[in-house]
Design a protein around this motif. Sequence first.
Motif, PDB file in Angstrom:
ATOM      1  N   VAL A 268       0.815  -1.206   0.000  1.00 28.49           N
ATOM      2  CA  VAL A 268       0.000   0.000   0.000  1.00 28.49           C
ATOM      3  C   VAL A 268       0.852   1.261   0.000  1.00 28.49           C
ATOM      4  O   VAL A 268       0.347   2.356  -0.285  1.00 28.49           O
ATOM      5  N   MET A 269       2.153   1.138   0.288  1.00 28.86           N
ATOM      6  CA  MET A 269       3.021   2.310   0.320  1.00 28.86           C
ATOM      7  C   MET A 269       3.492   2.746  -1.065  1.00 28.86           C
ATOM      8  O   MET A 269       3.953   3.875  -1.243  1.00 28.86           O
ATOM      9  N   SER A 270       3.408   1.883  -2.054  1.00 31.98           N
ATOM     10  CA  SER A 270       3.949   2.214  -3.374  1.00 31.98           C
ATOM     11  C   SER A 270       3.220   3.398  -4.001  1.00 31.98           C
ATOM     12  O   SER A 270       1.997   3.545  -3.876  1.00 31.98           O
ATOM     13  N   ASN A 271       3.981   4.220  -4.703  1.00 30.99           N
ATOM     14  CA  ASN A 271       3.467   5.460  -5.281  1.00 30.99           C
ATOM     15  C   ASN A 271       2.470   5.184  -6.396  1.00 30.99           C
ATOM     16  O   ASN A 271       2.617   4.229  -7.162  1.00 30.99           O
ATOM     17  N   LEU A 272       1.463   6.058  -6.496  1.00 32.80           N
ATOM     18  CA  LEU A 272       0.479   5.934  -7.568  1.00 32.80           C
ATOM     19  C   LEU A 272       1.127   6.072  -8.946  1.00 32.80           C
ATOM     20  O   LEU A 272       0.618   5.566  -9.935  1.00 32.80           O
ATOM     21  N   GLY A 273       2.275   6.752  -8.989  1.00 31.85           N
ATOM     22  CA  GLY A 273       2.985   6.873 -10.255  1.00 31.85           C
ATOM     23  C   GLY A 273       3.413   5.519 -10.792  1.00 31.85           C
ATOM     24  O   GLY A 273       3.381   5.282 -12.009  1.00 31.85           O
ATOM     25  N   LEU A 274       3.815   4.605  -9.904  1.00 39.21           N
ATOM     26  CA  LEU A 274       4.163   3.251 -10.327  1.00 39.21           C
ATOM     27  C   LEU A 274       2.945   2.536 -10.882  1.00 39.21           C
ATOM     28  O   LEU A 274       3.032   1.859 -11.924  1.00 39.21           O
ATOM     29  N   GLU A 275       1.820   2.681 -10.212  1.00 43.62           N
ATOM     30  CA  GLU A 275       0.592   2.030 -10.678  1.00 43.62           C
ATOM     31  C   GLU A 275       0.205   2.519 -12.070  1.00 43.62           C
ATOM     32  O   GLU A 275      -0.171   1.736 -12.945  1.00 43.62           O
TER      33      GLU A 275
END
Length: 451
Positions: A268-275
């Motif tokens: 859940v910590m991963s950046n929305l930019g990665l998504e």
Amino acid sequence: MDASTALRLGQAAGRFFNRGSYRHRVVIGKDTRLSGYMLEPALTAGFVGAGMDVVLVGPLPTPAIAMLTRSLRADLGVMISASHNPFEDNGIKLFGPDGLKLSDAEEAQIEALMAADLSAQLVGPSRLGRASRLEDAPGRYIEAVKASFPKGRSLSGMRIVVDCAHGAAYKVAPTVLWELGAEVVPVGVAPDGFNINRECGSTAPARMAELVRERRADLGIALDGDADRLVLADEKGQIIDGDQILAVIAQSLQEQGRLQGGAVVATVMSNLGLERFLHGRRLKLLRTKVGDRYVSERMRETGCNLGGEQSGHMILSDFGTTGDGLMAALQVLAMLAEEGRPASEVCRRFTPLPQRLVNVRYAGASPLQDAAVQAAIAAAEKRLEKRGRVLIRPSGTEPVIRVMAEAEEESIVEETVHELAALIRARAAAGAVAERPTPENSVPELAGEAG
């Protein structure tokens, strides 16, 4: 974490895994903390008393213990380490015979055994286990890591700074890079029992980044105390976090036709930019709770072979069963060697959304139980629900609340984090949450995920 706790854990885990008539075996490794000299013999005594043979390998990365557990056909692997925490902390990580971290249910069963009377469950004198030391353990791990690097390629002509955090990889990491042909600039390779993670390693990569610029290196690698995670620095000294590393490796595997499951697993910590980056390549981002154990479990459930955390845990299931900072670094280095472009170009696959994380330390019960804190979090989530997100969670290894917000507008991110952190800090300081009494027969929880 003291010797008596380690002794009981060895007895309980030994009892849990000592099933059947064959000789049972446990592999024990550690990082470079001074307390390892206390906990290692205590665990050994516990396992020997439970009838298990003990194989000691000394200071080695956590992924090396997972690998050796499988390689030696052991019933259990044990890593004594508090990961990225300071030297005064310590913890114990357990791996099953498959090299995977134990499930929550299995750890709960072992904790229950620790709370019970173990004296009647230990073996008699004729069935005691034996302890031995595996002298070539570092070499076995070095060869396993090198096997993940593309055959026929080398790091010749590349200069690499590697910061080992005065931790478990202080010997093996520079050796791997040197044997693959790189010019190595080592730092954080003089452990004294007290300096692990002190102003160095993946949680403090500034010195590593500075050395990259000074020595005009092609890449900088910063590992944490047990080397199961990393951050990188490009040739300009700019930090590259786990999300960018995941994007780099995902694209490489996809282009080679080797990415499985049509997705990457992250937390859940991963950046929305990665998504968004993955979505643009018709890939999904599957999110889990924080902790590489949960990432690994989701990878197995979905058939994915790549997962990781923004903090730098990278799991490449084609090569290993748990996070391996050194192995992940080699995948990035392979791309640099193949493309012949600088890291500042290769390792910048997306523009991250503004994200802010603040740690709030507390004493006593968690301030997240406070009604005012819960109401403020709910209000922040509602305010950002269409423009970003809020994530508030306790650390898995220390009395810290992690306050994170992410949105398109940096000003909103800063305001949200500042307000929530200030409230949580105030409620914690005021002792607004009554401490719950601890039962006399309570047992410390096993070391969870580094968070």
